[in-house]
Scaffold this motif. Structure first.
Motif, PDB file in Angstrom:
ATOM      1  N   GLN A  64      -7.105 -10.770 -29.474  1.00 42.75           N
ATOM      2  CA  GLN A  64      -6.286  -9.625 -29.879  1.00 42.75           C
ATOM      3  C   GLN A  64      -4.798  -9.923 -29.702  1.00 42.75           C
ATOM      4  N   ARG A  65      -4.444 -10.581 -28.596  1.00 41.86           N
ATOM      5  CA  ARG A  65      -3.034 -10.942 -28.386  1.00 41.86           C
ATOM      6  C   ARG A  65      -2.548 -11.871 -29.482  1.00 41.86           C
ATOM      7  N   GLU A  66      -3.369 -12.855 -29.829  1.00 44.24           N
ATOM      8  CA  GLU A  66      -2.987 -13.797 -30.876  1.00 44.24           C
ATOM      9  C   GLU A  66      -2.849 -13.083 -32.218  1.00 44.24           C
ATOM     10  N   ALA A  67      -3.756 -12.162 -32.506  1.00 40.02           N
ATOM     11  CA  ALA A  67      -3.690 -11.424 -33.771  1.00 40.02           C
ATOM     12  C   ALA A  67      -2.425 -10.574 -33.823  1.00 40.02           C
ATOM     13  N   ARG A  68      -2.089  -9.908 -32.701  1.00 35.23           N
ATOM     14  CA  ARG A  68      -0.861  -9.100 -32.674  1.00 35.23           C
ATOM     15  C   ARG A  68       0.370  -9.983 -32.836  1.00 35.23           C
ATOM     16  N   ALA A  69       0.376 -11.105 -32.152  1.00 40.30           N
ATOM     17  CA  ALA A  69       1.528 -12.014 -32.249  1.00 40.30           C
ATOM     18  C   ALA A  69       1.662 -12.555 -33.663  1.00 40.30           C
ATOM     19  N   SER A 125       0.681 -11.101 -36.413  1.00 36.27           N
ATOM     20  CA  SER A 125       1.066 -10.060 -37.366  1.00 36.27           C
ATOM     21  C   SER A 125       2.526  -9.659 -37.213  1.00 36.27           C
ATOM     22  N   THR A 126       3.113  -9.833 -36.020  1.00 34.86           N
ATOM     23  CA  THR A 126       4.504  -9.443 -35.825  1.00 34.86           C
ATOM     24  C   THR A 126       5.473 -10.593 -36.090  1.00 34.86           C
ATOM     25  N   ALA A 127       5.001 -11.800 -35.991  1.00 32.23           N
ATOM     26  CA  ALA A 127       5.878 -12.951 -36.216  1.00 32.23           C
ATOM     27  C   ALA A 127       6.127 -13.122 -37.709  1.00 32.23           C
ATOM     28  N   VAL A 128       7.348 -13.440 -38.042  1.00 28.98           N
ATOM     29  CA  VAL A 128       7.693 -13.700 -39.430  1.00 28.98           C
ATOM     30  C   VAL A 128       7.717 -15.216 -39.603  1.00 28.98           C
ATOM     31  N   PRO A 129       6.683 -15.738 -40.230  1.00 31.35           N
ATOM     32  CA  PRO A 129       6.637 -17.193 -40.369  1.00 31.35           C
ATOM     33  C   PRO A 129       7.672 -17.702 -41.371  1.00 31.35           C
ATOM     34  N   VAL A 130       8.343 -18.737 -40.992  1.00 32.06           N
ATOM     35  CA  VAL A 130       9.275 -19.396 -41.895  1.00 32.06           C
ATOM     36  C   VAL A 130       8.655 -20.738 -42.223  1.00 32.06           C
ATOM     37  N   HIS A 131       8.196 -20.846 -43.425  1.00 31.77           N
ATOM     38  CA  HIS A 131       7.540 -22.069 -43.846  1.00 31.77           C
ATOM     39  C   HIS A 131       8.572 -23.049 -44.375  1.00 31.77           C
ATOM     40  N   ALA A 132       8.320 -24.295 -44.171  1.00 28.77           N
ATOM     41  CA  ALA A 132       9.228 -25.337 -44.630  1.00 28.77           C
ATOM     42  C   ALA A 132       9.419 -25.259 -46.135  1.00 28.77           C
ATOM     43  N   ASP A 133       8.354 -24.896 -46.863  1.00 22.26           N
ATOM     44  CA  ASP A 133       8.462 -24.787 -48.320  1.00 22.26           C
ATOM     45  C   ASP A 133       9.449 -23.697 -48.713  1.00 22.26           C
TER      46      ASP A 133
END
Length: 195
Positions: free
Chosen positions: A107-112, A114-122
């Protein structure tokens, strides 16, 4: 065919033996612990395996359970119940704790996530490329004549039709078409693209 089960008195004698062995383990008797281990390791692992279903985690929790039995054997009270029940209670509690811990971690990983904005290299590469391309287009636009640049800017950046460009600039429609066509050719050559 009915399975063979030990007689109740033999079962009680076995429980009494385990109770006595656990009392010796409480006094740090290693030989007694080895005997307790031999008697309870399989049922402990079986119970934990049914709860966890993962072999490696079951082994780990079984080991933790037997270590806890070694450390806390002096707390065992035969008046409160048989030794095997006490050991199996520890095993079950540890297995349930592991399930809860794994669920909480998921659950912690899922929350993290969902809140993190991934910045992909592409995405970064595309943004840089788009910025460089816009800079090249701007530089090439400045290489056009004022009349060509103005006609192309109105048509492509402001969304005007060729008739609207002609009306805005006060020139004939054919003149606007010629300016835009000539300006686009020069842009193509400047940018090094083919159409």
């Amino acid at each position: 065919m009915e399975p063979i089960r030990p007689a109740p008195e033999a079962r009680e004698r076995g429980d009494a033996d385990l109770d006595e062995l656990l009392a010796l383990v409480g006094r740090r008797d290693q030989a007694a612990f080895e005997a307790v281990y031999d008697r309870v390791a399989a049922p402990v692992f079986g119970l934990i395996r049914r709860v966890l279903r993962d072999f490696a985690q079951s082994e780990e929790v079984a080991q933790e359970t037997l270590l806890e039995v070694w450390r806390t054997a002096e707390r065992f009270d035969p008046a409160r119940g048989p030794a095997l029940t006490w050991v199996m209670t520890i095993a079950h509690r540890r297995a349930v704790d592991r399930v809860r811990s794994e669920a909480a971690a998921a659950q912690r990983e899922a929350r993290a996530a969902s809140t993190a904005v991934p910045v992909h290299a592409d995405e970064v590469a595309e943004a840089v490329e788009s910025s460089l391309e816009a800079e090249r287009v701007s530089r090439c636009l400045h290489g056009l004549t004022d009349l060509q640049r103005e006609s192309i800017t109105l048509a492509y950046y402001s969304g005007y039709s060729y008739r609207q460009v002609a009306a805005a600039l006060g020139v004939a429609l054919g003149t606007v078409k010629t300016r835009i066509r000539g300006g686009l050719k020069r842009l193509r050559d400047c940018l090094g693209v083919s159409w």
